[in-house]
Scaffold this motif. Structure first.
Motif, PDB file in Angstrom:
ATOM      1  N   THR A   1       0.849  -1.204   0.000  1.00 44.55           N
ATOM      2  CA  THR A   1       0.000   0.000   0.000  1.00 44.55           C
ATOM      3  C   THR A   1       0.880   1.248   0.000  1.00 44.55           C
ATOM      4  O   THR A   1       0.645   2.192  -0.767  1.00 44.55           O
ATOM      5  CB  THR A   1      -0.919   0.001   1.235  1.00 44.55           C
ATOM      6  OG1 THR A   1      -1.765  -1.154   1.183  1.00 44.55           O
ATOM      7  CG2 THR A   1      -1.784   1.249   1.277  1.00 44.55           C
ATOM      8  N   ALA A   2       1.908   1.241   0.844  1.00 43.34           N
ATOM      9  CA  ALA A   2       2.842   2.374   0.881  1.00 43.34           C
ATOM     10  C   ALA A   2       3.585   2.504  -0.443  1.00 43.34           C
ATOM     11  O   ALA A   2       3.788   3.614  -0.952  1.00 43.34           O
ATOM     12  CB  ALA A   2       3.837   2.193   2.030  1.00 43.34           C
ATOM     13  N   ASP A   3       3.969   1.378  -1.032  1.00 42.17           N
ATOM     14  CA  ASP A   3       4.692   1.364  -2.304  1.00 42.17           C
ATOM     15  C   ASP A   3       3.867   2.040  -3.395  1.00 42.17           C
ATOM     16  O   ASP A   3       4.368   2.877  -4.160  1.00 42.17           O
ATOM     17  CB  ASP A   3       5.001  -0.091  -2.682  1.00 42.17           C
ATOM     18  CG  ASP A   3       5.768  -0.221  -3.981  1.00 42.17           C
ATOM     19  OD1 ASP A   3       6.983   0.062  -3.977  1.00 42.17           O
ATOM     20  OD2 ASP A   3       5.164  -0.619  -5.001  1.00 42.17           O
ATOM     21  N   PHE A   4       2.582   1.690  -3.463  1.00 41.36           N
ATOM     22  CA  PHE A   4       1.721   2.279  -4.490  1.00 41.36           C
ATOM     23  C   PHE A   4       1.497   3.770  -4.242  1.00 41.36           C
ATOM     24  O   PHE A   4       1.589   4.599  -5.157  1.00 41.36           O
ATOM     25  CB  PHE A   4       0.382   1.549  -4.554  1.00 41.36           C
ATOM     26  CG  PHE A   4      -0.583   2.190  -5.507  1.00 41.36           C
ATOM     27  CD1 PHE A   4      -0.319   2.230  -6.863  1.00 41.36           C
ATOM     28  CD2 PHE A   4      -1.751   2.782  -5.041  1.00 41.36           C
ATOM     29  CE1 PHE A   4      -1.203   2.852  -7.748  1.00 41.36           C
ATOM     30  CE2 PHE A   4      -2.634   3.394  -5.912  1.00 41.36           C
ATOM     31  CZ  PHE A   4      -2.359   3.427  -7.272  1.00 41.36           C
ATOM     32  N   ALA A   5       1.207   4.132  -2.989  1.00 38.96           N
ATOM     33  CA  ALA A   5       0.996   5.548  -2.673  1.00 38.96           C
ATOM     34  C   ALA A   5       2.237   6.370  -3.030  1.00 38.96           C
ATOM     35  O   ALA A   5       2.138   7.461  -3.593  1.00 38.96           O
ATOM     36  CB  ALA A   5       0.659   5.713  -1.191  1.00 38.96           C
ATOM     37  N   TYR A   6       3.391   5.825  -2.733  1.00 35.45           N
ATOM     38  CA  TYR A   6       4.649   6.509  -3.029  1.00 35.45           C
ATOM     39  C   TYR A   6       4.839   6.678  -4.537  1.00 35.45           C
ATOM     40  O   TYR A   6       5.308   7.724  -4.999  1.00 35.45           O
ATOM     41  CB  TYR A   6       5.805   5.716  -2.413  1.00 35.45           C
ATOM     42  CG  TYR A   6       7.156   6.348  -2.613  1.00 35.45           C
ATOM     43  CD1 TYR A   6       7.542   7.462  -1.855  1.00 35.45           C
ATOM     44  CD2 TYR A   6       8.054   5.851  -3.552  1.00 35.45           C
ATOM     45  CE1 TYR A   6       8.780   8.047  -2.045  1.00 35.45           C
ATOM     46  CE2 TYR A   6       9.289   6.428  -3.747  1.00 35.45           C
ATOM     47  CZ  TYR A   6       9.648   7.524  -2.987  1.00 35.45           C
ATOM     48  OH  TYR A   6      10.874   8.109  -3.181  1.00 35.45           O
ATOM     49  N   SER A   7       4.457   5.662  -5.304  1.00 37.32           N
ATOM     50  CA  SER A   7       4.621   5.735  -6.767  1.00 37.32           C
ATOM     51  C   SER A   7       3.819   6.876  -7.376  1.00 37.32           C
ATOM     52  O   SER A   7       4.172   7.406  -8.434  1.00 37.32           O
ATOM     53  CB  SER A   7       4.208   4.405  -7.414  1.00 37.32           C
ATOM     54  OG  SER A   7       2.789   4.259  -7.432  1.00 37.32           O
TER      55      SER A   7
END
Length: 206
Positions: A184-190
């Motif tokens: 979830t953090a990975d996607f938000a960061y992207s």
């Protein structure tokens, strides 16, 4: 970039802080308890304060390019009390982009498309208070004129980062039942580098 991360000591927020620092961004976190921040980094600025205080938000936001909010509902009205202050401070500072972590409950229902998931039989949760808080945030962002995105994860175990997940505008991906905190953090960061999903909710699941 200069990033302001709210909720930086939480489950998703701490991953966002770590990733942004690894990529050499300048990160500011606004926290009530600075001792909870484990990272020691030259690019990290820790501002002690409260998201419910206008002055604290404005101080933390000064000089930021973008904002990520991983604030949770905190068992109360932290989300809905803080978001008007955040929106006002962003306008004052001339910041357009905000990415927030919401909940799959505020995505559209597939069984009753005129309803949100938490309002329909699609949601299995008995308690809707958290979803109602996120719903108010969604409505306020819609009216804000900002370039917002709400990342809406479903069941959120800690898990690990797989880097392989499905996303869908306004809906939870079909039969999506969970997504890990790191992904979830990975996607938000992207989304910081992407023009995708501006002014919309996005469901995320495996």
């Amino acid at each position: 970039m200069n990033l302001l991360i709210l909720g930086g000591t939480g489950r998703v927020g701490s991953h966002l802080v770590k990733t942004a620092l690894q990529d050499d961004h300048h990160v500011t976190v606004l926290v009530r308890t600075p001792e909870k921040i484990q990272n020691q980094h030259n690019n990290l600025t820790v501002v002690q304060g409260n998201v419910l205080r206008k002055e604290d938000i404005e101080q933390a936001m000064h000089g930021a390019d973008m904002l990520i909010s991983a604030l949770n509902t905190d068992g109360g009205t932290t989300l809905t009390d803080s978001i008007p202050l955040i929106i006002d401070a962003m306008k004052k500072e001339g910041i357009k982009r905000i990415i927030t972590i919401g909940t799959a409950g505020i995505l559209q229902s597939r069984v009753s498309p005129e309803l949100l998931r938490y309002q329909s039989s699609e949601s299995k949760r008995k308690l809707t208070r958290a979803a109602e808080e996120h719903h108010k945030v969604y409505e306020l962002l819609q009216q804000s004129g900002l370039d917002w995105t709400i990342v809406c994860p479903t069941y959120l175990p800690d898990g690990e980062r797989l880097g392989n997940y499905r996303t869908e505008r306004d809906f939870l991906p079909v039969e999506g039942s969970q997504i890990s905190v790191p992904d979830t953090a990975d996607f938000a960061y992207s989304l910081l580098q992407s023009g995708d999903f501006i002014k919309t909710r996005v469901g995320i699941a495996y």
